[in-house]
Each structure stands twice: as C-alpha cells, then as structure tokens.
Design a protein around this motif. Structure first.
Motif, PDB file in Angstrom:
ATOM      1  N   ASP A  33      13.774 -24.003 -47.804  1.00  0.00           N
ATOM      2  CA  ASP A  33      13.622 -25.374 -47.340  1.00  0.00           C
ATOM      3  C   ASP A  33      12.430 -26.072 -47.994  1.00  0.00           C
ATOM      4  N   LEU A  34      11.558 -25.312 -48.626  1.00  0.00           N
ATOM      5  CA  LEU A  34      10.394 -25.903 -49.271  1.00  0.00           C
ATOM      6  C   LEU A  34      10.773 -26.456 -50.643  1.00  0.00           C
ATOM      7  N   PRO A  86       2.710 -25.998 -42.980  1.00  0.00           N
ATOM      8  CA  PRO A  86       3.742 -26.823 -43.607  1.00  0.00           C
ATOM      9  C   PRO A  86       3.459 -28.307 -43.412  1.00  0.00           C
ATOM     10  N   ALA A  87       3.724 -29.088 -44.427  1.00  0.00           N
ATOM     11  CA  ALA A  87       3.488 -30.526 -44.369  1.00  0.00           C
ATOM     12  C   ALA A  87       4.757 -31.264 -44.765  1.00  0.00           C
ATOM     13  N   ASP A  88       4.923 -32.472 -44.220  1.00  0.00           N
ATOM     14  CA  ASP A  88       6.092 -33.280 -44.560  1.00  0.00           C
ATOM     15  C   ASP A  88       5.661 -34.469 -45.396  1.00  0.00           C
ATOM     16  N   VAL A  89       6.611 -35.351 -45.686  1.00  0.00           N
ATOM     17  CA  VAL A  89       6.331 -36.460 -46.577  1.00  0.00           C
ATOM     18  C   VAL A  89       5.259 -37.385 -46.012  1.00  0.00           C
ATOM     19  N   GLU A 138       2.601 -36.624 -44.217  1.00  0.00           N
ATOM     20  CA  GLU A 138       1.263 -36.070 -44.428  1.00  0.00           C
ATOM     21  C   GLU A 138       0.839 -36.193 -45.888  1.00  0.00           C
ATOM     22  N   ALA A 196       8.371 -34.157 -51.469  1.00  0.00           N
ATOM     23  CA  ALA A 196       8.223 -33.893 -50.038  1.00  0.00           C
ATOM     24  C   ALA A 196       9.268 -34.623 -49.208  1.00  0.00           C
ATOM     25  N   ALA A 197       9.800 -35.727 -49.735  1.00  0.00           N
ATOM     26  CA  ALA A 197      10.849 -36.447 -49.019  1.00  0.00           C
ATOM     27  C   ALA A 197      12.172 -35.705 -49.042  1.00  0.00           C
ATOM     28  N   HIS A 198      12.293 -34.716 -49.934  1.00  0.00           N
ATOM     29  CA  HIS A 198      13.540 -33.957 -50.054  1.00  0.00           C
ATOM     30  C   HIS A 198      13.395 -32.517 -49.577  1.00  0.00           C
ATOM     31  N   GLY A 239      10.258 -29.482 -47.620  1.00  0.00           N
ATOM     32  CA  GLY A 239       8.909 -29.266 -47.132  1.00  0.00           C
ATOM     33  C   GLY A 239       7.934 -28.933 -48.240  1.00  0.00           C
TER      34      GLY A 239
END
Length: 305
Positions: free
Chosen positions: A118-119, A146-149, A151, A196-198, A200
């Motif tokens: 998923d990363l 873990p960070a998302d878009v 962050e 990051a938008a696609h 993690g």
C-alpha cells in the motif's frame, strides 16, 4: 544476488539514478556508496547533465558496472527524468551526486515496500555533514509513522533526506510523469505529494543517508523557488481530500508565504517580505493571522527574524 551490470538482460529490483553536473570532485564517493550496499539486486544509471569538468573521465573508470546517460544541461529534474526513462527496476532510488548512502539503505527500504504494497514510497533518516566530514545534525522526518498526502502537503520536511533518501515504485512514478521540469526548487516535494495521493508514505526511523551541506549547495534564487513552491501548492490542491481543500489548503499556502517572506526580509527585500506576510494574513486570517501579524510588526520595527 549479484549487482545488475549495464548490459544485463534480467530486470533488476532497483534502478538507482544519480544525476550529475560538474561533480567530478564528489561523484566517486556517491557511486562507491551504491556499490557498497548490502542489497545487491540493482542497476546503476548515472545521468551526466552536460558536465564540462572531468565527470566523464571519472565515470569511465567504472567500465560496464554502470550505465551512463549523457545529455545537454537541463537541470536536476530533467536529468532524473532521463534516468527514469532508462530504468528497468521495480523500484526507483535517487541519489544526488554529492550525497552518499550507508550500507543498509536499499536493504531496509526494499524490505519495507515489499512488506507494505500500500506504500507508494519511503524515505529514511538523513545525517548532515559538512565538507570536512563533520556531523551537523539529523533530518528525521515523519519518525517512522505512516503519513498521508495531507501530512506531506503540510510538512514538506516529513520526507526526510530529500530525493537521496527516497525509494519509490517505478510504475507509479512513470504513470505520474516523473518530476515536473517546469518547477524550480519545489519539484521534489511536488512528486512526493503526487505519490502520497496514490499510496502511503513512511520514513524509516534509522540513519541511512548522508547529505552534504556546503555553502553553495542551497540556491539563492529565492524568487524562482518562491514561484515554484506556490505553483506546486496550487497545482496539487485537488489531490487533497475534499474537506481539506479550503481552510487547510489556505493555511499551507499562507505558511509558505510566511517562510519566503522571512528569507526575503533577511536578504534585505523588506517590501517583498511585507507583501507576502500581508497576503498570508488575507489568505488565512484564522490559522496564520497571528504569525503574519507578528512577522509584519517585527519587519516594520526592523527586528532580526
């Protein structure tokens, strides 16, 4: 496993891309740090972006151990994109010519992305060094969480180590078009946000990269960097979740204006600095108003910022 050499037919797991321009003085250290990796299933692509020094001579000493792509000078993003087009690996790893890796950099990152499909990409803690090899500090980023878009969008430093620390999935980077060559100074962050938008992102909480800090390594063309950063924030607004595209986006935009206003003020451009903090106040009065007002008052009083 063995190192994938130029001319091998089997695709490697990792394609390492080193863009270089007039880096004869440091490129050998970067290349040797790649060949010193504990993880060996990689190909090494060095893109000579129109060097006029002895870079080609140094690269020639490695023979078939690496692939050299020679092109006219087009800048860092152009050179990286040229390397991406030549890459055959499942993952892409970037290394600036004046930086170097520690021996387990690829091993730790490949294991991370293999375990977590998923990363989209990962980075690692970076250590700063000066020209004399003295440690100046660390860049720890998102500290292993873990960070998302959102962050990455708000905190560009979450991607510790910059490009030299990133390992990304090649198919996704290629699908997104690689680095945006129209941006100046923000092209790295732009790609991290789009990745990051696609999927993690995580920063491995272990020092695996050494970044060189030298007096001429940071561009002084702040106006071009400012335009690039603001353009990057604007173009990627729609990649945020819908509920973050208004107040949150305005906060990030205003914060960036304040950052560049401080640099402009320190450069003696007080008028430009004041314009940016007043714009930040107008864009995000609730989230960044106090910061903008305090900066404006300090500038008007000619205080040190």
């Amino acid at each position: 496993m063995t190192t994938i050499l130029h001319g091998a037919t089997e695709a490697p797991t990792v394609s390492v891309i080193i863009p270089t321009w007039n880096a004869a003085w440091c490129i050998r250290r970067a290349i040797d740090s790649v060949f010193a990796q504990a993880y060996r299933d990689f190909e090494l692509i060095v893109v000579d972006d129109g060097s006029t020094d002895d870079t080609a001579v140094v690269l020639g000493t490695y023979g078939g151990q690496l692939k050299v792509v020679t092109k006219s000078n087009g800048g860092m993003s152009s050179a990286r994109n040229a390397g991406i087009r030549e890459a055959r690996g499942h993952y892409l790893a970037f290394l600036d010519a004046d930086d170097r890796w520690l021996p387990y950099k690829l091993a730790r990152q490949v294991a991370m992305l293999d375990r977590h499909p998923d990363l989209a990409f990962c980075a690692a803690v970076a250590t700063f060094e000066d020209l004399q090899g003295r440690t100046l500090g660390e860049w720890r980023g998102a500290r292993g969480q873990p960070a998302d878009v959102a962050e990455v969008f708000e905190n560009h430093a979450a991607v510790a180590g910059g490009a030299s620390a990133v390992l990304a999935r090649r198919d996704l980077v290629a699908r997104l078009g690689g680095f945006d060559e129209t941006l100046a100074g923000a092209e790295d962050t732009d790609l991290w946000i789009r990745l990051a938008a696609h999927g993690g992102f995580v920063c491995i909480d272990e020092p695996l990269v050494v970044v060189l800090r030298r007096p001429d390594s940071v561009s002084r063309n702040f106006e071009a960097m400012r335009r690039g950063a603001l353009t990057m924030i604007g173009k990627n607004r729609n990649l945020l979740p819908e509920h973050l595209r208004d107040a949150f986006w305005r906060k990030v935009y205003a914060g960036t204006l304040c950052d560049y206003a401080k640099w402009a003020y320190r450069d003696g451009r007080r008028g430009a600095a004041l314009r940016d903090v007043l714009t930040a106040l107008w864009v995000s009065p609730l989230e960044r108003g106090r910061l903008a007002i305090s900066l404006a008052l300090a500038m008007l009083a000619r205080q040190r910022i």
